[in-house]
Design an enzyme around this catalytic site. Structure first.
Site, PDB file in Angstrom:
ATOM      1  N   GLY A   1       1.406  -4.528   6.818  1.00 18.42           N
ATOM      2  CA  GLY A   1       2.601  -3.728   7.082  1.00 18.42           C
ATOM      3  C   GLY A   1       3.747  -4.443   6.409  1.00 18.42           C
ATOM      4  O   GLY A   1       3.631  -5.613   6.075  1.00 18.42           O
ATOM      5  N   CYS A   2       4.835  -3.752   6.224  1.00 26.58           N
ATOM      6  CA  CYS A   2       5.965  -4.388   5.570  1.00 26.58           C
ATOM      7  C   CYS A   2       6.655  -5.302   6.579  1.00 26.58           C
ATOM      8  O   CYS A   2       7.110  -6.380   6.272  1.00 26.58           O
ATOM      9  CB  CYS A   2       6.904  -3.297   5.086  1.00 26.58           C
ATOM     10  SG  CYS A   2       8.204  -3.863   4.031  1.00 26.58           S
ATOM     11  N   GLN A   3       6.688  -4.863   7.825  1.00 28.51           N
ATOM     12  CA  GLN A   3       7.433  -5.580   8.866  1.00 28.51           C
ATOM     13  C   GLN A   3       6.569  -6.561   9.648  1.00 28.51           C
ATOM     14  O   GLN A   3       6.970  -7.671   9.915  1.00 28.51           O
ATOM     15  CB  GLN A   3       8.032  -4.568   9.849  1.00 28.51           C
ATOM     16  CG  GLN A   3       9.039  -3.642   9.226  1.00 28.51           C
ATOM     17  CD  GLN A   3      10.413  -4.270   9.147  1.00 28.51           C
ATOM     18  OE1 GLN A   3      10.684  -5.304   9.752  1.00 28.51           O
ATOM     19  NE2 GLN A   3      11.299  -3.671   8.389  1.00 28.51           N
TER      20      GLN A   3
ATOM     21  N   SER B   1       6.749   0.765   9.305  1.00 25.17           N
ATOM     22  CA  SER B   1       5.858  -0.018   8.452  1.00 25.17           C
ATOM     23  C   SER B   1       5.397  -1.298   9.134  1.00 25.17           C
ATOM     24  O   SER B   1       5.510  -2.384   8.604  1.00 25.17           O
ATOM     25  CB  SER B   1       6.569  -0.337   7.137  1.00 25.17           C
ATOM     26  OG  SER B   1       5.670  -0.913   6.245  1.00 25.17           O
TER      27      SER B   1
END
Lengths: 145, 411
Positions: free
Chosen positions: A50-52, A118
């Site tokens: 995930g981006c986060q 994300s």
């Protein structure tokens, strides 16, 4: 308990929280309690990027059922994962393949499944269902073969 | 916060200009601390855009009728406003682009065509992905090599290392003016001087500088300067690339199409003069006029006062947030603009950001499109509170109390 029954149980459980703080405190507790994934599976292969936040997911067949373990580097994501695992772990692959996880929306946490977050959670749900579909297909092939 | 700056700055009137600041998030009055990602827009900018579509809208250039002339006049007046905003000597050196990202890509794709195998391009370790990837793509095409200026532990550039990187092989330097993730203000004058000594040209990414104070491209001495309008109260989709005339004229066009041509035939096409050579297709007219309105708005508040007000606000925020146990500020450069990046203990930025959101405080979490920088600090990301001149000490107080509560919940 079926997948539907487990979802209903979680919805009931969350009804007692009337403000966001209680709800999130509960999720954080769940995150802390989630049995950790075997460290051998906390690798690139099992990582859902995930981006986060990052999520690790491992699935193993047990008869006609699937067993899931998972982890995340963020505690809130981890708490939400624990709910997903609670609903889908130890369920028949055929059921997992066709299930709809409506409970997240019912307990008012659907924002965490939004693509903009994300956080890996949305991809994880998809991945759990894919494991279910693959396992169900394999069982089907064996039954017919 | 210093009482003097706070007193003379008309913060209440300013806040009233921003409709969104009067709204709520998750049932609480919105505390907007994500202006480094995109700023809010004052009513004056919104009115200008509406006015344009209601009264002046027609395609610019080449129209023989009065309405098109009016649109063209407004569009070209906007270019002049933006030239003045960065003290560009000639408004024809100001090219409309979609934003900072496109400005960098334009230079990499056109000016970069002259680079060859073994040429060296220098960027820094604190660059946004948009000032890394276009150069990597260019290196792949040309065989040029990308060199990276290291970042010190306090978030400043290692200028000694920069000096050592510079050589007769250096053809280009592209560095951020103000770091979006750390707030560091880089010594851009020195960076340009040193690059010019070895004959390299310099682009400065000004995305985080133009929203916070005066920028003077002539005083900086750079060859290119680019920034986005939406971070300085303008509409999305409109930014500026400024370049020195001689360089812009020496560059091939970027996109082909209408407007950018002089004469088209199947035997061969000749190109328009700058800036039109780089402006193929119908431009974002409302965007350009809206951005000029934003520049006018900020200029009317006095950019030096904005800078002073924000500096006081950042100092106050840094002091108050540092009182939270376990909180560490990422990026402690001696000169900073309006960004407070932080972590608390081993708490994940996503968890802190989520709990701040629930309390009506909008911050950004994650790597801020600076993955190499996060890796440099050995962290997954940060929580970033970024300030604009419409934020207040009350906003900071809400950030402090919301963070305190979040930390308590996560402990």
């Amino acid at each position: 308990m079926t997948i539907a029954e487990r979802q209903a149980e979680i919805i009931d459980e969350f009804e007692m929280f009337d403000d966001w703080m209680d709800k999130y405190e509960h999720i954080i507790e769940l995150g802390k309690d989630l049995p950790l994934i075997d460290s051998a599976f906390k690798d690139e292969e099992h990582k859902i990027r995930g981006c986060q936040s990052q999520v690790w997911l491992h699935a193993a067949p047990e008869g006609e059922k699937l067993r899931f373990t998972a982890d995340s580097d963020a505690i809130i994501t981890k708490g939400l994962i624990s709910l997903m695992v609670r609903v889908l772990d130890d369920q028949p692959a055929t059921e997992i393949a066709k299930t709809e996880l409506g409970f997240i929306e019912k307990i008012g946490l659907h924002e965490h499944l939004s693509p903009t977050r994300s956080n890996g959670l949305r991809s994880m749900v998809k991945q759990m269902k894919l494991y279910g579909i693959a396992q169900a297909a394999q069982q089907n092939a064996q039954a017919n073969g | 916060m210093q009482k003097t700056a706070a007193k003379s700055f008309p913060i209440e009137r300013i806040r009233a200009d921003f409709p969104i600041l009067q709204t709520e998030m998750n049932g609480k009055p919105l505390v907007f601390l994500d202006s480094a990602a995109s700023s809010q827009k004052p009513q004056q900018v919104l009115d200008t855009i509406e006015q344009y579509y209601e009264h002046d809208n027609a395609n610019v250039h080449r129209g023989v009728y009065a309405l098109s002339q009016r649109a063209t006049d407004a569009f070209e007046a906007a270019r002049k406003t933006m030239a003045a905003y960065i003290n560009a000597p000639d408004e024809h050196e100001v090219i409309w682009v979609r934003g900072c990202t496109e400005g960098i890509n334009l230079v990499a794709s056109t000016y970069g065509q002259r680079f060859k195998t073994g040429d060296e391009i220098i960027v820094s370790h604190m660059e946004h992905h948009s000032n890394i990837v276009p150069w990597q793509m260019l290196c792949e095409r040309t065989g040029a090599v990308l060199k990276v200026i290291p970042v010190l532990d306090n978030g400043e550039l290692d200028m000694t290392a920069y000096k050592e990187l510079l050589s007769e092989r250096t053809v280009f330097v592209s560095v951020v003016h103000v770091s979006n993730a750390l707030g560091t203000v880089n010594p851009v004058v020195e960076i340009c001087n040193m690059a010019h000594e070895v004959g390299a040209s310099v682009l400065i990414d000004g995305a985080q500088a133009t929203p916070h104070g005066k920028v003077d491209v002539q005083a900086i001495g750079c060859d290119f300067y680019t920034f986005s309008g939406h971070k300085m109260c303008g509409p999305t989709g409109q930014g500026i690339l400024w370049g020195k005339r001689a360089l812009l004229e020496s560059m091939p066009p970027y996109h082909g199409g209408g407007e950018m041509i002089d004469k088209v035939s199947f035997e061969g096409t000749t190109y328009n003069v700058i800036p039109f050579k780089f402006e193929a297709g119908t431009p974002n007219m409302a965007g350009a006029i809206g951005l000029a309105a934003a520049a006018d708005y900020m200029t009317s508040l006095d950019l030096d006062s904005i800078e002073q007000y924000e500096a006081d606000l950042l100092a106050y925020a840094t002091a108050e947030m540092s009182k939270i146990e376990g909180l560490r500020v990422i990026g402690t450069a001696s000169e900073k603009h309006s960004v407070l990046s932080f972590l608390v203990g081993d708490m994940h930025p996503y968890d802190l950001g989520t709990l701040l959101d629930k309390q009506g405080v909008a911050v950004r979490t994650g790597h801020h499109c600076c993955q190499p920088l996060m890796e440099r600090f050995g962290i997954p990301g940060t929580v970033r509170a970024s300030f604009a001149f419409y934020n207040t000490t009350e906003d900071v107080d809400r950030l402090v109390s919301a963070t305190t509560r979040a930390v308590k919940m996560l402990s």
